[in-house]
Every structure is written in C-alpha cells, then in structure tokens.
Write a protein that holds these residues in place. Structure first.
Motif, PDB file in Angstrom:
ATOM      1  N   ASP A  53      15.814  84.783 -35.125  1.00  0.00           N
ATOM      2  CA  ASP A  53      14.401  84.491 -35.617  1.00  0.00           C
ATOM      3  C   ASP A  53      13.488  84.948 -34.697  1.00  0.00           C
ATOM      4  O   ASP A  53      12.930  84.380 -33.747  1.00  0.00           O
ATOM      5  CB  ASP A  53      14.388  83.156 -36.197  1.00  0.00           C
ATOM      6  CG  ASP A  53      12.871  82.886 -36.937  1.00  0.00           C
ATOM      7  OD1 ASP A  53      12.401  83.656 -37.117  1.00  0.00           O
ATOM      8  OD2 ASP A  53      12.835  81.695 -37.272  1.00  0.00           O
ATOM      9  N   CYS A  54      12.885  85.934 -34.998  1.00  0.00           N
ATOM     10  CA  CYS A  54      11.732  86.757 -34.323  1.00  0.00           C
ATOM     11  C   CYS A  54      10.168  86.452 -34.915  1.00  0.00           C
ATOM     12  O   CYS A  54       9.284  86.796 -34.596  1.00  0.00           O
ATOM     13  CB  CYS A  54      11.606  88.440 -34.424  1.00  0.00           C
ATOM     14  SG  CYS A  54      13.144  89.097 -34.008  1.00  0.00           S
ATOM     15  N   SER A  55      10.207  85.338 -35.940  1.00  0.00           N
ATOM     16  CA  SER A  55       9.008  84.887 -36.471  1.00  0.00           C
ATOM     17  C   SER A  55       8.141  83.939 -35.838  1.00  0.00           C
ATOM     18  O   SER A  55       7.003  83.558 -36.085  1.00  0.00           O
ATOM     19  CB  SER A  55       9.387  84.316 -37.788  1.00  0.00           C
ATOM     20  OG  SER A  55       9.936  83.117 -37.657  1.00  0.00           O
ATOM     21  N   GLY A  56       8.968  83.518 -34.633  1.00  0.00           N
ATOM     22  CA  GLY A  56       8.292  82.408 -33.728  1.00  0.00           C
ATOM     23  C   GLY A  56       8.499  82.713 -32.341  1.00  0.00           C
ATOM     24  O   GLY A  56       9.382  83.444 -32.044  1.00  0.00           O
ATOM     25  N   TYR A  57       7.665  81.779 -31.301  1.00  0.00           N
ATOM     26  CA  TYR A  57       8.242  81.937 -29.794  1.00  0.00           C
ATOM     27  C   TYR A  57       9.680  81.293 -29.840  1.00  0.00           C
ATOM     28  O   TYR A  57       9.839  80.347 -30.383  1.00  0.00           O
ATOM     29  CB  TYR A  57       6.935  81.167 -29.179  1.00  0.00           C
ATOM     30  CG  TYR A  57       5.768  82.028 -29.122  1.00  0.00           C
ATOM     31  CD1 TYR A  57       5.339  82.994 -28.521  1.00  0.00           C
ATOM     32  CD2 TYR A  57       4.686  81.165 -29.888  1.00  0.00           C
ATOM     33  CE1 TYR A  57       4.112  83.570 -28.436  1.00  0.00           C
ATOM     34  CE2 TYR A  57       3.399  82.019 -29.824  1.00  0.00           C
ATOM     35  CZ  TYR A  57       3.301  82.953 -28.940  1.00  0.00           C
ATOM     36  OH  TYR A  57       1.799  83.329 -28.875  1.00  0.00           O
ATOM     37  N   PRO A  58      10.119  81.609 -28.631  1.00  0.00           N
ATOM     38  CA  PRO A  58      11.250  80.753 -28.213  1.00  0.00           C
ATOM     39  C   PRO A  58      10.760  79.697 -27.514  1.00  0.00           C
ATOM     40  O   PRO A  58       9.556  79.490 -27.135  1.00  0.00           O
ATOM     41  CB  PRO A  58      12.026  81.784 -27.382  1.00  0.00           C
ATOM     42  CG  PRO A  58      10.819  82.602 -26.675  1.00  0.00           C
ATOM     43  CD  PRO A  58      10.034  82.826 -28.006  1.00  0.00           C
ATOM     44  N   ASP A  59      11.570  78.598 -27.255  1.00  0.00           N
ATOM     45  CA  ASP A  59      11.206  77.440 -26.444  1.00  0.00           C
ATOM     46  C   ASP A  59      10.844  77.961 -25.363  1.00  0.00           C
ATOM     47  O   ASP A  59      11.754  78.580 -24.375  1.00  0.00           O
ATOM     48  CB  ASP A  59      12.511  76.666 -26.390  1.00  0.00           C
ATOM     49  CG  ASP A  59      12.511  75.368 -25.348  1.00  0.00           C
ATOM     50  OD1 ASP A  59      11.057  75.058 -24.916  1.00  0.00           O
ATOM     51  OD2 ASP A  59      13.402  74.882 -24.837  1.00  0.00           O
ATOM     52  N   ALA A  64      17.807  74.729 -24.410  1.00  0.00           N
ATOM     53  CA  ALA A  64      19.146  74.722 -24.872  1.00  0.00           C
ATOM     54  C   ALA A  64      20.019  75.719 -24.088  1.00  0.00           C
ATOM     55  O   ALA A  64      21.133  75.845 -23.997  1.00  0.00           O
ATOM     56  CB  ALA A  64      19.239  74.993 -26.487  1.00  0.00           C
ATOM     57  N   LEU A  65      19.410  76.918 -23.907  1.00  0.00           N
ATOM     58  CA  LEU A  65      19.941  77.924 -23.112  1.00  0.00           C
ATOM     59  C   LEU A  65      20.243  77.351 -21.590  1.00  0.00           C
ATOM     60  O   LEU A  65      21.680  77.658 -21.401  1.00  0.00           O
ATOM     61  CB  LEU A  65      19.122  79.057 -23.086  1.00  0.00           C
ATOM     62  CG  LEU A  65      19.465  80.412 -22.316  1.00  0.00           C
ATOM     63  CD1 LEU A  65      20.863  80.951 -22.676  1.00  0.00           C
ATOM     64  CD2 LEU A  65      18.332  81.287 -22.066  1.00  0.00           C
ATOM     65  N   ARG A  66      19.496  76.898 -21.049  1.00  0.00           N
ATOM     66  CA  ARG A  66      19.886  76.117 -19.779  1.00  0.00           C
ATOM     67  C   ARG A  66      21.183  75.216 -19.951  1.00  0.00           C
ATOM     68  O   ARG A  66      22.009  75.211 -18.958  1.00  0.00           O
ATOM     69  CB  ARG A  66      18.792  75.441 -19.263  1.00  0.00           C
ATOM     70  CG  ARG A  66      17.533  76.256 -18.767  1.00  0.00           C
ATOM     71  CD  ARG A  66      16.315  75.385 -18.313  1.00  0.00           C
ATOM     72  NE  ARG A  66      15.128  76.135 -18.077  1.00  0.00           N
ATOM     73  CZ  ARG A  66      14.524  76.819 -16.994  1.00  0.00           C
ATOM     74  NH1 ARG A  66      15.494  76.462 -16.069  1.00  0.00           N
ATOM     75  NH2 ARG A  66      13.569  77.088 -17.055  1.00  0.00           N
ATOM     76  N   ILE A  82      15.902  81.016 -15.585  1.00  0.00           N
ATOM     77  CA  ILE A  82      15.910  82.172 -16.429  1.00  0.00           C
ATOM     78  C   ILE A  82      14.873  83.503 -15.816  1.00  0.00           C
ATOM     79  O   ILE A  82      13.799  83.085 -15.422  1.00  0.00           O
ATOM     80  CB  ILE A  82      15.290  81.525 -17.755  1.00  0.00           C
ATOM     81  CG1 ILE A  82      16.211  80.533 -18.438  1.00  0.00           C
ATOM     82  CG2 ILE A  82      15.225  82.851 -18.735  1.00  0.00           C
ATOM     83  CD1 ILE A  82      17.605  80.751 -18.443  1.00  0.00           C
ATOM     84  N   ALA A  83      15.529  84.368 -16.020  1.00  0.00           N
ATOM     85  CA  ALA A  83      14.553  85.708 -15.459  1.00  0.00           C
ATOM     86  C   ALA A  83      14.690  86.928 -16.668  1.00  0.00           C
ATOM     87  O   ALA A  83      15.443  86.715 -17.507  1.00  0.00           O
ATOM     88  CB  ALA A  83      15.451  86.182 -14.298  1.00  0.00           C
ATOM     89  N   LEU A 244      11.601  85.239 -21.662  1.00  0.00           N
ATOM     90  CA  LEU A 244      12.457  85.946 -22.456  1.00  0.00           C
ATOM     91  C   LEU A 244      12.011  85.932 -23.858  1.00  0.00           C
ATOM     92  O   LEU A 244      11.424  84.933 -24.227  1.00  0.00           O
ATOM     93  CB  LEU A 244      13.974  85.243 -22.312  1.00  0.00           C
ATOM     94  CG  LEU A 244      14.695  85.197 -21.028  1.00  0.00           C
ATOM     95  CD1 LEU A 244      16.194  84.459 -21.394  1.00  0.00           C
ATOM     96  CD2 LEU A 244      14.969  86.445 -20.517  1.00  0.00           C
ATOM     97  N   GLY A 245      12.450  87.076 -24.507  1.00  0.00           N
ATOM     98  CA  GLY A 245      11.985  86.916 -25.980  1.00  0.00           C
ATOM     99  C   GLY A 245      13.188  86.601 -26.601  1.00  0.00           C
ATOM    100  O   GLY A 245      14.142  86.439 -26.040  1.00  0.00           O
ATOM    101  N   VAL A 246      13.124  86.500 -28.130  1.00  0.00           N
ATOM    102  CA  VAL A 246      14.269  85.746 -28.693  1.00  0.00           C
ATOM    103  C   VAL A 246      15.637  86.563 -28.843  1.00  0.00           C
ATOM    104  O   VAL A 246      16.542  86.312 -28.892  1.00  0.00           O
ATOM    105  CB  VAL A 246      13.855  85.337 -30.193  1.00  0.00           C
ATOM    106  CG1 VAL A 246      12.802  84.511 -30.386  1.00  0.00           C
ATOM    107  CG2 VAL A 246      13.555  86.642 -31.033  1.00  0.00           C
ATOM    108  N   HIS A 247      15.572  88.037 -28.692  1.00  0.00           N
ATOM    109  CA  HIS A 247      16.743  88.709 -28.417  1.00  0.00           C
ATOM    110  C   HIS A 247      17.570  88.356 -27.365  1.00  0.00           C
ATOM    111  O   HIS A 247      18.721  88.278 -27.253  1.00  0.00           O
ATOM    112  CB  HIS A 247      16.422  90.170 -28.716  1.00  0.00           C
ATOM    113  CG  HIS A 247      15.757  90.600 -30.186  1.00  0.00           C
ATOM    114  ND1 HIS A 247      14.471  90.778 -30.207  1.00  0.00           N
ATOM    115  CD2 HIS A 247      16.392  90.674 -31.307  1.00  0.00           C
ATOM    116  CE1 HIS A 247      14.368  91.240 -31.591  1.00  0.00           C
ATOM    117  NE2 HIS A 247      15.512  90.847 -32.306  1.00  0.00           N
ATOM    118  N   ALA A 248      16.626  88.544 -26.112  1.00  0.00           N
ATOM    119  CA  ALA A 248      17.599  87.964 -24.932  1.00  0.00           C
ATOM    120  C   ALA A 248      17.987  86.631 -24.843  1.00  0.00           C
ATOM    121  O   ALA A 248      19.113  86.583 -24.606  1.00  0.00           O
ATOM    122  CB  ALA A 248      16.534  88.217 -23.967  1.00  0.00           C
TER     123      ALA A 248
END
Length: 360
Positions: A53-59, A64-66, A82-83, A244-248
């Motif tokens: 979802d590219c409509s908003g910022y990631p956390d 959740a990723l961590r 995160i890098a 990071l952006g949402v795709h990463a």
C-alpha cells in the motif's frame, strides 16, 4: 598461479566508486557484472511488493518488520536495525564510529588505533570510501583497528573470510566488527566459518535483495551484537526518518516467509548446475578460475585478453554482455563473473571466441 594471499589491493584512499549492472548504455542483456541471483526476481516476494500500500507512510519504527526479522534470527526485535541499503549502513556505521571515538577522547590523535579501520585486501569499495568520508585512517592489522569490516563469502572472490574466528576471539571490548552477510544466502558450497556464539559478538549486515534477484529495491537490516545498546542508540539517531519505503518493507517482510525461502533453496540448486557449466566454459577458453563458494567467481583470462582488455570489454558491451573488471578490488588481471543461465554463458563463449583471433 594466482595467490590471493599475496595480491593486495590498491591503497584504500585511491578506491573509486565503481559498480556493475546498469550503466549509461542501459541494462545489459547478459549481465555478468553483478552478483544478483540470476533466477530472480523471486515471484512470492514480487507478489508482496506489488500488493504494498503506497498511499501512506510505513511505520517509522518498523516494529512489525523488526519482530518478524527478530523471530527469523532468534533474537530480540530490539537487536534489529533497519537500513536503506548495505552501503547506507556502511556510511552510517563509519560516521558513528568516528563520532564516538572523538567524543570519548579529549584530544584525538589521527594516528591513534581508535580512529582506524581494517578492511579485507579484496573487498567492496564502500568500506574504504565510507572510512575516508568519515575522516578515519586505515590499519594493516585488524588487531590495531577500532572498526573492522569483514564479509563471508566475500566479494569478489566468494571465499570465507580468512581468520574470522580468530578476529572475533581477539576482538577488544572497544572495537567493533561488522560481518557483511550479503552473500551468505547465495552460498553454493562449504559452510560459514563461525559459530552462532561468535556471531553474537559482531554486527551482522543482511541485504536480501541480492538473493531475491531484486537489487533494484534498496533495503537492508542489521543484527546488533549483544550488549550494544549505546551503539544502537547512536546508529538510530543518525538514521533519517522512514529509512525504508513501503516496497522495501514488503521485500524484507517477505524474506522469512516459507514460499520465499523455498524458492531460494530451489534456486541454489539451479545455480550450482549453472556455475559448474560456466566454470567449464571459462576453462575451455583458457581462463584460470579461482575457487569460490558463492554464485560468482573470479577468473583470469588469457594474456591476449588482458593486453587488450579495454577493447575486449567494449566489444562485449556492444553485444549486450557486461563483465566486471576486478581492478577496483585489487585484482587487475581478473574479471568477476556472476553466474548466469546457459543462454548467457553461450553468448559469452561465442563473443570471446570471435574476439580473440583479431589480435593474432
């Protein structure tokens, strides 16, 4: 005969920013110049990326990723940093090291060991470039350096880091060792040289985009050593917001999933077959192949091609074939070749055979 132990690279201060892959002529049709997984892009990872979802910022905390990466590595999520990419973290770590060593000394001696970096003789150029940008010096001995860069399997040779266990056993409390794990998921033979206990003493840097065949998406993460809270705080403070952006995020989130890991495991089987075939072709062309554990290797071409290297590389690039000359790694007589599919290998073999007679 090639001797990797005795062939040293140029002084780090002279390293230039040289990379393989897409260049001013576009994306090569047959690109041997990168170490990306030639079977990529990974389909299940791509599905997650397309659904992002590219409509908003990631956390901004990437919690959740961590947590998912922490579970994957069996560590607390607080130990996951995160890098934006491996290169971004290399620069950030170098700057953090320069800042902390300066803050910890009232008078900074530029020749002091606490302000020096050790890098492997043949290694990724950004280690040296980042150190130079941060105003750090270079040490010929790892035991005299405050920041130590290692990589296993390393690029360009694809071999285990010599003496890594000894480095970690002898690591002073004031020194930091970073293990670049970019090619560990692409290991095709042998085993890692250090135990889990040793790994807990160092910073482990991961860039899954190479293993997934998705190098166009930037994103990396680091597993911090135990009891590195102050260092982590410094590194977090130096990071930009939304590194990071949402795709990463989607790519890294897919990394520990069963479908992605199954695809990766299957791809390694194909890469092993392709690597054997590619090595056989190089040897048939009279090239000396240097042993490697990864999905790439270095090879020393015939003297004829070495003497006419520029014309040779130019001719190949015009045919849509790109090789990586290893001079920037300190191996001026060699090319580094990523393992590609048989079609690409056959194209390389034909090009070499057609080029060589011109200079007899």
């Amino acid at each position: 005969m090639f001797d990797s132990a005795s062939t040293m690279n140029a002084h780090p201060a002279k390293v230039r920013r040289i990379h393989g892959g897409t260049d001013t002529h576009g994306k090569p049709l047959f690109d041997f110049s990168t170490n990306s997984n030639a079977l990529g892009p990974c389909p299940p990872a791509m599905r997650m990326i397309r659904n992002a979802d590219c409509s908003g910022y990631p956390d901004p905390e990437y919690q959740a990723l961590r947590e998912s990466l922490g579970r994957w590595h069996g560590v607390a999520p607080q130990r996951i940093l995160i890098a934006a990419s491996a290169s971004e973290f290399i620069y950030r770590m170098s700057i953090a090291f320069a800042m902390r060593t300066t803050q910890n000394r009232k008078q900074v001696d530029q020749q002091d060991h606490s302000k020096t970096v050790w890098i492997p003789p043949h290694s990724y150029g950004d280690y040296a470039l980042a150190a130079r940008a941060a105003g750090l010096g270079f040490s010929d001995e790892f035991s005299a350096a405050g920041l130590i860069w290692t990589c296993e399997p390393g690029s360009p040779l694809g071999q285990n880091q010599a003496g890594l266990t000894q480095m970690l056993n002898a690591l002073p409390a004031t020194s930091q060792l970073v293990l670049d794990c970019a090619y560990q998921p692409l290991r095709l033979s042998s085993q890692a040289s250090v135990s889990a206990e040793h790994l807990a003493r160092c910073w482990q840097m991961f860039t899954p985009n190479k293993a997934l065949g998705l190098t166009g998406i930037r994103g990396a993460y680091v597993v911090a050593p135990l009891d590195a809270d102050e260092w982590q705080q410094t590194l977090e403070q130096l990071a930009p917001s939304w590194v990071l952006g949402v795709h990463a995020v989607a790519m890294l989130s897919s990394w520990s999933s069963a479908p992605v890991q199954e695809w990766l495991s299957n791809s390694l089987s194909s890469l092993r077959d392709w690597k054997r075939r590619q090595i056989a072709i190089c040897q048939d062309l009279g090239w000396q192949v240097i042993p490697s554990h990864a999905n790439f290797f270095c090879a020393m071409p015939t003297e004829l091609l070495q003497e006419n290297r520029r014309d040779f590389l130019h001719d190949l690039r015009n045919r849509g074939i790109k090789l990586r000359h290893a001079e920037s790694f300190g191996l001026p007589a060699c090319f580094r070749l990523g393992v590609l599919n048989p079609q690409a290998q056959d194209a390389l073999q034909r090009a070499v055979q057609e080029f060589s007679p011109r200079f007899f």
